[in-house]
Every structure is written in C-alpha cells, then in structure tokens.
Design a protein around this motif. Structure first.
Motif, PDB file in Angstrom:
ATOM      1  N   TRP A 109       5.165   2.035  -4.415  1.00  0.00           N
ATOM      2  CA  TRP A 109       3.987   1.526  -3.715  1.00  0.00           C
ATOM      3  C   TRP A 109       4.025   1.780  -2.246  1.00  0.00           C
ATOM      4  O   TRP A 109       5.031   1.083  -1.764  1.00  0.00           O
ATOM      5  CB  TRP A 109       3.847   0.087  -4.011  1.00  0.00           C
ATOM      6  N   ALA A 110       3.247   2.529  -1.743  1.00  0.00           N
ATOM      7  CA  ALA A 110       3.068   2.957  -0.240  1.00  0.00           C
ATOM      8  C   ALA A 110       2.195   1.990   0.556  1.00  0.00           C
ATOM      9  O   ALA A 110       0.991   2.072  -0.162  1.00  0.00           O
ATOM     10  CB  ALA A 110       3.033   4.221  -0.171  1.00  0.00           C
ATOM     11  N   GLY A 111       2.595   1.439   1.656  1.00  0.00           N
ATOM     12  CA  GLY A 111       1.621   0.824   2.272  1.00  0.00           C
ATOM     13  C   GLY A 111       1.805   1.057   3.955  1.00  0.00           C
ATOM     14  O   GLY A 111       2.574   1.052   4.445  1.00  0.00           O
ATOM     15  N   ASP A 112       0.611   1.316   4.433  1.00  0.00           N
ATOM     16  CA  ASP A 112       0.270   1.639   5.872  1.00  0.00           C
ATOM     17  C   ASP A 112       0.269   0.211   6.606  1.00  0.00           C
ATOM     18  O   ASP A 112      -0.717  -0.312   6.475  1.00  0.00           O
ATOM     19  CB  ASP A 112      -0.665   2.687   6.234  1.00  0.00           C
ATOM     20  N   VAL A 113       1.361  -0.113   7.286  1.00  0.00           N
ATOM     21  CA  VAL A 113       1.229  -1.223   7.941  1.00  0.00           C
ATOM     22  C   VAL A 113       0.062  -1.628   9.055  1.00  0.00           C
ATOM     23  O   VAL A 113       0.017  -2.568   9.532  1.00  0.00           O
ATOM     24  CB  VAL A 113       2.560  -1.691   8.786  1.00  0.00           C
ATOM     25  N   ASN A 114      -0.629  -0.443   9.211  1.00  0.00           N
ATOM     26  CA  ASN A 114      -1.853  -0.480  10.250  1.00  0.00           C
ATOM     27  C   ASN A 114      -2.971  -1.268   9.420  1.00  0.00           C
ATOM     28  O   ASN A 114      -4.049  -1.602   9.797  1.00  0.00           O
ATOM     29  CB  ASN A 114      -2.296   0.662  10.688  1.00  0.00           C
ATOM     30  N   ARG A 115      -2.823  -1.074   7.843  1.00  0.00           N
ATOM     31  CA  ARG A 115      -3.887  -1.817   7.267  1.00  0.00           C
ATOM     32  C   ARG A 115      -3.619  -3.302   6.758  1.00  0.00           C
ATOM     33  O   ARG A 115      -2.121  -3.728   6.875  1.00  0.00           O
ATOM     34  CB  ARG A 115      -4.021  -1.156   5.800  1.00  0.00           C
ATOM     35  N   PHE A 116      -4.412  -4.316   6.452  1.00  0.00           N
ATOM     36  CA  PHE A 116      -4.418  -5.600   6.469  1.00  0.00           C
ATOM     37  C   PHE A 116      -3.197  -5.822   5.464  1.00  0.00           C
ATOM     38  O   PHE A 116      -2.077  -6.649   5.825  1.00  0.00           O
ATOM     39  CB  PHE A 116      -5.707  -6.240   6.025  1.00  0.00           C
ATOM     40  N   GLU A 117      -3.411  -5.613   3.820  1.00  0.00           N
ATOM     41  CA  GLU A 117      -2.496  -6.017   3.123  1.00  0.00           C
ATOM     42  C   GLU A 117      -0.961  -5.565   3.335  1.00  0.00           C
ATOM     43  O   GLU A 117      -0.033  -6.380   3.228  1.00  0.00           O
ATOM     44  CB  GLU A 117      -2.952  -5.457   1.654  1.00  0.00           C
TER      45      GLU A 117
END
Length: 245
Positions: A109-117
């Motif tokens: 799972w990849a998450g861009d920390v500029n997005r909320f979740e």
C-alpha cells in the motif's frame, strides 16, 4: 488512404492534448499528492516495467484484505520525487527478489503523505523522513497475538508495526540490501508463524474430535447399560410371585 487513419494534424493535436493532460495530472499530484489508486500508473510512467502490484484501496480496506488473505502489509510512505525515491523504486521495488516476496507474502500500500489518510497514518507511526517502508501485521483486535502496540486506523481497524526502513537523514536513500534482507526475514517468520498456527489448529481439531468420540462412546455405553437395567426390571416384574431370581 484508409478512412480511419488519423491525419498528421489530428495526431499532433491528440499528442499535444495527451501531454497537456499529463502535465495537469503532474501539477495536481505535486500539489495534492498521489492518490492510492493512481500509484501504479504513476510508477509505470516514471520507471516502466516491472511495476509492483500496488493496492488501489484505502488503508483500512487494504489492511482488511491482507488480514483475510493471511498476508502482511507493506506500507510505502512517499512525499516527493527525489533521487531517494528513484533508488527505492529501481533498486528495491523493481528487484526480482522483492517482486517474488511481494507476490507471496505482502499487500503493498503506497501513501503520499501530502494526502490526508497517508499523512495521518504516517504520523501515528512517527515517520519523519521519506521515503519510508513499514511492515505491519493486520490484526482482528488490538491485543491479538500478544501485541504490545498496534495502530488503529480507521476506527476498529488494527495493525501491528513489525519493521521499519527509514532514510538515515533528510534526502537519504534506503539501503537496498538491508531492506531486501529484512523483508526476507520477516516474511520467513510470518510463514513459520502461520504454519505453526495452522498446525496448532489442526492439533486442537484432532483433540476435539477424539474427545467427542470418547463422549459418544461413553454415552452409548451408558445407554446400553440403562437399557439392560430396564430389561432386567421388566423381566423381574413378569416373573411369577416367589419365582427364584
């Protein structure tokens, strides 16, 4: 000329529109971050093939999927494109050993920390330098398997952090050999633990089956003894008065 052929001006126009669309997408991603469902396409556009399978689900849904499939979560926290990101993608995420480990053991799972979740999850995990990889064990409840610390996101969704790979400094890169060795070790431990749980469940099932067989045998012997006593009582009642026993 074929009626379906695209004339040079039209082809140029389509190419220009496609480039303009990609430019707008890049600008949007740089401002708002990359959405989980767009990470595979983003990866392929930057680094080509092979592209690892990246979950398009929210964190909670991806964690539940990993739980149902008996897999570990591999969380990739991304902040911006950099040389460290390029090394991560080329040296690790496109590595043949990594792709094999991913296929058999992980949900990536990849998450861009500029997005909320992704930003919230990364803060819960105290991630401060990026890119960072975190291996987590999905849990049915907070204290499953004796977990001493588990994150909860969203409400009622639990995961236990097992291993973290973070850059040694700002703009630093992850060490590919260290990451691959760590992922191999945690995957082997996970498989061994899963097999032990399956073996223990099989032992309990066999034990319960044996206990059930013994109870059924005891019940049958009791019923047979009870029937014999009843038959003896009936026979005694049918004998003439004073007959010998």
């Amino acid at each position: 000329r074929s009626a379906t052929a695209t004339s040079p001006p039209e082809a140029h126009r389509e190419s220009w529109l496609g480039s303009f669309g990609r430019l707008l997408s890049d600008i949007g991603q740089s401002v708002m971050g990359i959405a989980p469902e767009d990470f595979e396409a983003w990866f392929t556009s930057r680094f080509g093939q092979p592209t690892p399978r990246i979950s398009k689900l929210s964190f909670g849904d991806a964690n539940r999927q990993a739980l149902s499939e008996g897999r570990l979560m591999l969380l990739w926290f991304h902040r911006e494109e950099s040389s460290a990101t390029e090394r991560l993608c080329k040296d690790i995420l496109q590595n043949e050993l990594f792709l094999d480990l991913l296929e058999r053991n992980f949900v990536l799972w990849a998450g861009d920390v500029n997005r909320f979740e992704p930003g919230q999850v990364s803060r819960i995990l105290s991630c401060t330098e990026f890119p960072t990889l975190v291996v987590a064990q999905p849990l049915q409840h907070e204290f499953e398997n004796g977990a001493t610390f588990a994150i909860e996101w969203p409400l009622g969704n639990f995961a236990q952090p097992l291993l973290r790979f973070a850059p040694p400094c700002a703009d630093g890169a992850l060490d590919a050999d260290n990451v691959l060795a760590g992922l191999t070790s945690v995957a082997e431990d996970h498989v061994a633990a899963r097999r032990e749980r399956e073996a223990e469940a099989q032992r309990r099932e066999l034990q319960y089956a044996e206990e059930r067989r013994l109870r059924e045998e005891q019940d049958r012997e009791y019923e047979e003894a009870l029937l014999m006593d009843q038959l003896a009582a009936v026979a005694a009642l049918e004998r003439p008065d004073g007959a010998a026993d």
